[in-house]
Design a protein around this motif. Sequence first.
Motif, PDB file in Angstrom:
ATOM      1  N   LEU A 357      18.279 -26.312 -17.513  1.00 17.98           N
ATOM      2  CA  LEU A 357      17.254 -27.195 -17.665  1.00 17.98           C
ATOM      3  C   LEU A 357      17.275 -28.200 -18.956  1.00 17.98           C
ATOM      4  O   LEU A 357      17.650 -27.681 -20.003  1.00 17.98           O
ATOM      5  CB  LEU A 357      15.746 -26.664 -17.352  1.00 17.98           C
ATOM      6  CG  LEU A 357      15.805 -25.779 -16.060  1.00 17.98           C
ATOM      7  CD1 LEU A 357      14.191 -25.127 -16.174  1.00 17.98           C
ATOM      8  CD2 LEU A 357      15.902 -26.824 -14.984  1.00 17.98           C
ATOM      9  N   LYS A 358      17.104 -29.126 -18.717  1.00 16.16           N
ATOM     10  CA  LYS A 358      16.654 -30.354 -19.834  1.00 16.16           C
ATOM     11  C   LYS A 358      16.099 -29.654 -21.047  1.00 16.16           C
ATOM     12  O   LYS A 358      16.357 -29.772 -22.342  1.00 16.16           O
ATOM     13  CB  LYS A 358      16.055 -31.468 -19.610  1.00 16.16           C
ATOM     14  CG  LYS A 358      16.328 -32.560 -20.645  1.00 16.16           C
ATOM     15  CD  LYS A 358      15.775 -34.062 -19.837  1.00 16.16           C
ATOM     16  CE  LYS A 358      15.777 -35.137 -20.981  1.00 16.16           C
ATOM     17  NZ  LYS A 358      15.252 -36.265 -20.597  1.00 16.16           N
ATOM     18  N   TYR A 359      14.537 -28.873 -20.672  1.00 17.09           N
ATOM     19  CA  TYR A 359      14.014 -28.328 -21.533  1.00 17.09           C
ATOM     20  C   TYR A 359      14.078 -26.734 -20.987  1.00 17.09           C
ATOM     21  O   TYR A 359      13.116 -26.312 -20.290  1.00 17.09           O
ATOM     22  CB  TYR A 359      12.681 -28.677 -21.353  1.00 17.09           C
ATOM     23  CG  TYR A 359      12.395 -30.167 -21.608  1.00 17.09           C
ATOM     24  CD1 TYR A 359      12.909 -30.721 -22.805  1.00 17.09           C
ATOM     25  CD2 TYR A 359      12.209 -31.009 -20.647  1.00 17.09           C
ATOM     26  CE1 TYR A 359      12.705 -32.376 -23.169  1.00 17.09           C
ATOM     27  CE2 TYR A 359      12.114 -32.336 -20.685  1.00 17.09           C
ATOM     28  CZ  TYR A 359      12.341 -32.933 -21.861  1.00 17.09           C
ATOM     29  OH  TYR A 359      12.389 -34.418 -22.213  1.00 17.09           O
ATOM     30  N   PRO A 360      14.913 -25.982 -21.594  1.00 15.40           N
ATOM     31  CA  PRO A 360      15.120 -24.787 -21.057  1.00 15.40           C
ATOM     32  C   PRO A 360      14.284 -23.746 -21.119  1.00 15.40           C
ATOM     33  O   PRO A 360      14.278 -22.821 -20.478  1.00 15.40           O
ATOM     34  CB  PRO A 360      16.695 -24.212 -21.777  1.00 15.40           C
ATOM     35  CG  PRO A 360      16.610 -25.277 -23.106  1.00 15.40           C
ATOM     36  CD  PRO A 360      15.864 -26.324 -22.645  1.00 15.40           C
ATOM     37  N   THR A 361      13.284 -24.066 -22.112  1.00 19.33           N
ATOM     38  CA  THR A 361      12.104 -22.886 -22.054  1.00 19.33           C
ATOM     39  C   THR A 361      10.641 -23.174 -21.664  1.00 19.33           C
ATOM     40  O   THR A 361       9.801 -22.790 -21.692  1.00 19.33           O
ATOM     41  CB  THR A 361      11.824 -22.566 -23.794  1.00 19.33           C
ATOM     42  OG1 THR A 361      11.383 -23.833 -24.112  1.00 19.33           O
ATOM     43  CG2 THR A 361      12.780 -22.200 -24.420  1.00 19.33           C
ATOM     44  N   GLU A 362      10.906 -24.224 -20.562  1.00 18.03           N
ATOM     45  CA  GLU A 362       9.787 -24.787 -20.036  1.00 18.03           C
ATOM     46  C   GLU A 362       9.909 -24.724 -18.309  1.00 18.03           C
ATOM     47  O   GLU A 362      11.120 -24.536 -18.048  1.00 18.03           O
ATOM     48  CB  GLU A 362       9.418 -26.255 -20.321  1.00 18.03           C
ATOM     49  CG  GLU A 362       8.938 -26.602 -21.965  1.00 18.03           C
ATOM     50  CD  GLU A 362       8.856 -27.993 -21.910  1.00 18.03           C
ATOM     51  OE1 GLU A 362       8.654 -28.497 -20.973  1.00 18.03           O
ATOM     52  OE2 GLU A 362       8.888 -28.376 -23.067  1.00 18.03           O
ATOM     53  N   CYS A 363       8.913 -24.684 -17.621  1.00 18.19           N
ATOM     54  CA  CYS A 363       8.986 -24.572 -16.204  1.00 18.19           C
ATOM     55  C   CYS A 363       9.875 -25.670 -15.550  1.00 18.19           C
ATOM     56  O   CYS A 363       9.996 -26.840 -16.158  1.00 18.19           O
ATOM     57  CB  CYS A 363       7.520 -24.332 -15.636  1.00 18.19           C
ATOM     58  SG  CYS A 363       6.622 -22.954 -16.086  1.00 18.19           S
ATOM     59  N   SER A 364      10.127 -25.366 -14.393  1.00 17.25           N
ATOM     60  CA  SER A 364      11.142 -26.354 -13.909  1.00 17.25           C
ATOM     61  C   SER A 364      10.322 -27.311 -13.007  1.00 17.25           C
ATOM     62  O   SER A 364      10.381 -28.618 -13.316  1.00 17.25           O
ATOM     63  CB  SER A 364      12.247 -25.876 -12.689  1.00 17.25           C
ATOM     64  OG  SER A 364      11.577 -24.691 -11.956  1.00 17.25           O
ATOM     65  N   THR A 365       9.689 -27.087 -11.994  1.00 21.40           N
ATOM     66  CA  THR A 365       8.711 -27.714 -10.972  1.00 21.40           C
ATOM     67  C   THR A 365       7.526 -26.808 -11.164  1.00 21.40           C
ATOM     68  O   THR A 365       7.274 -25.798 -10.977  1.00 21.40           O
ATOM     69  CB  THR A 365       9.463 -28.068  -9.804  1.00 21.40           C
ATOM     70  OG1 THR A 365       9.832 -26.787  -9.208  1.00 21.40           O
ATOM     71  CG2 THR A 365      10.631 -29.006 -10.042  1.00 21.40           C
ATOM     72  N   GLY A 366       6.386 -27.767 -10.693  1.00 21.65           N
ATOM     73  CA  GLY A 366       5.038 -27.245 -10.291  1.00 21.65           C
ATOM     74  C   GLY A 366       4.023 -27.855 -11.365  1.00 21.65           C
ATOM     75  O   GLY A 366       4.067 -28.559 -12.235  1.00 21.65           O
ATOM     76  N   SER A 367       2.655 -27.232 -11.360  1.00 25.64           N
ATOM     77  CA  SER A 367       1.554 -27.540 -12.043  1.00 25.64           C
ATOM     78  C   SER A 367       1.859 -27.320 -13.464  1.00 25.64           C
ATOM     79  O   SER A 367       1.228 -27.911 -14.344  1.00 25.64           O
ATOM     80  CB  SER A 367       0.273 -26.890 -11.467  1.00 25.64           C
ATOM     81  OG  SER A 367       0.353 -25.590 -11.551  1.00 25.64           O
ATOM     82  N   LEU A 368       2.623 -26.311 -13.923  1.00 26.43           N
ATOM     83  CA  LEU A 368       2.572 -26.122 -15.279  1.00 26.43           C
ATOM     84  C   LEU A 368       4.032 -26.742 -15.836  1.00 26.43           C
ATOM     85  O   LEU A 368       4.390 -26.652 -17.195  1.00 26.43           O
ATOM     86  CB  LEU A 368       3.119 -24.600 -15.438  1.00 26.43           C
ATOM     87  CG  LEU A 368       1.636 -23.682 -15.110  1.00 26.43           C
ATOM     88  CD1 LEU A 368       2.028 -22.195 -15.417  1.00 26.43           C
ATOM     89  CD2 LEU A 368       0.576 -24.192 -15.919  1.00 26.43           C
TER      90      LEU A 368
END
Length: 666
Positions: A357-368
């Motif tokens: 992911l572009k931001y590998p330590t963050e959630c991919s899709t969804g409310s977070l």
Amino acid sequence: MDHEVQSITSKISISSRASSSTVGTSDNNYHQREQANAKAGELTRSQLESRWLILAMSCMVLFGSYYSYDNPSALHTQLKNHMHEFEDYEIYFNRLYSVCSFPNIFLPFFGGAFVDKIGAPICAVGFSILLLLGQIMFALGVNFRSWALMLIGRTVYGLGQENIAIAQSVILADWFVGSRALSLAFGVSLSISRLGSVLNNFITPVVANDVDTASAAWIGVMANALSVCLSVVVALLDRSAEDACNEKNLFAKNRIDKMLSEFDEDNAQIVNKNGKDEWNDPDRLPELSFEAARHLQRIIDRNSVQYNDIFRLGQLFWYLCFSCSVVYGCILPFNNVAQGILLERDYFRIPSSECVLKYPTECSTGSLANPNGNPPIDLYESDGIVCVGDNIAPVLPSSIEYVDLEDESYDYSNYKFDPLDIYDVNCNDNFWRSGCSRDFCEAQFQATEKASRIMSIPYIVSAIMSPFLGHVVDQIGYRSILITLSPVLLVIVHTILGFSSMSPIFPLILQGIAFSIFAAVIWPSVPLCVEQRYVGIAFGLMSAFQNVGLTLFPIFVADLHQTGADRYIPDVEILFIILALKAVFSGGFLIWKDTKLESVLTKGQCYILRPGKDQMTLIETFPTTRSFPVTEVDDDAVLADSKGEEEEEENFVTIDVRENETGDII
């Protein structure tokens, strides 16, 4: 689980405990005898119009049984998410099938005798209740996330699964014997029952994804509850038909009651009240109706066969048993985990490790997820790397850490994974489903439903082909060759699935063809290879061998999956290839041994030497007649005698129980 009633006796000649036999007629002669019996005032179940209602309800009883039996296979991924058990999941999951098969290693030896003693309709009610109780326990285990309760439920389910098939076979035989529709009845029953597995694969994943996993298991309970209700109705209709037949056949009923009251079960002979042989004079033979004769035959066969008779069954039969064990062990355990294999191979492939992911330590899709988006990228911009596609699992974060979450819809308040693996994601948890990896869970739901539909192909092919294959095999023979051809096709199937990127549709069609051919050939081959009085124990032994494989091979599959880095391919597919190759070699020995016995499986005629009797008897297995010469005999004389006997008896079946000069009952 694919048993078919093969032996239909119409004229019975009971001989000594060392060699009992039957004489049969063709399907047309059955119909002629039925018409003659009707003219003589005998009423049988096969003359009643309600037999078609019995067939429909019996099919639905087995439909419910098969639906719930394959419940876990359609919930393979959803159950894993639901149980929150990832490390040892495959071991527990495959045990759900092993414990279901384990009781049936032993039960086939007793189920048939129990059905004969108690009565098939009553037994069917009892066995369907066992299935219902087992499925209720399984569903409760899913509700409470208890493997122990689920395993106990599946064990109880196994107690009824094999036996209800036996009971339903006996019911259909009782209602359609003497009818032109006997083969049709069994073919339709087999096809409808397998459609239960197909419907399970279509409905269960959708319910699990749209509602929850436990609800999908409870639909299986509803299917089994319907089976219980229909079994009760069948039992009531059968009792009503029995009363009608008894009232119409009062003479035959009184005759059989008298004979059975004077029947010496220990010595398998009929004696008078003074203990003397009443039927020594061939001019004083008792006349019985068709159904009464079959009833007496079962009693005598049951008392004349001993369990040490398994040593009399011959090498041909044991080759059949081995082939049955490994071929079914190659087909059914594959179906148990087919959803997982198809997801891994075709419909939910893990993306390359270079995809992040572009931001590998963050959630991919969804409310977070990051409100600006978090798309996947190729870390090293390598050629040929595809990170996004219809059958590729969406890219997940490489690690996450979310603590002190206050959303009550989440299963936990803290989520910390470093690194995050695809198997850590539980799409039954709203944290993943709507908060952190919504695209991943939506893709997984769609993939599981698609994989379940595709894995139904072998059963659909089998349901279409089964009603016709039995008749075709009876016409062309070549049973030993077909028994060998089936595992050859399975070798091709699992080689394609394990070592190519070809679409799974073609190999699964091949598997359905192999399954249909094998099931249509293997069970009817048993009566061709053993003496008629050993057919029951032979079917029991083959069922036991089949369930030994169905108990052990799922355990092997789970071990290979766990030791293969949680992957099915290639290790599990190699196991299935090895099993199929063993069946091919066994089939080769079967063909070789068959040629030594004058190609009894190839020609459909079985020649077995039985010492001590200078006689020839004919055995009928619907609809093929087979002969058993003991020593050299005058064929013309035998055929003339058989023709004369058919002309003498027009309306009744004759039972001949008498002693020869040495005291043996012939």
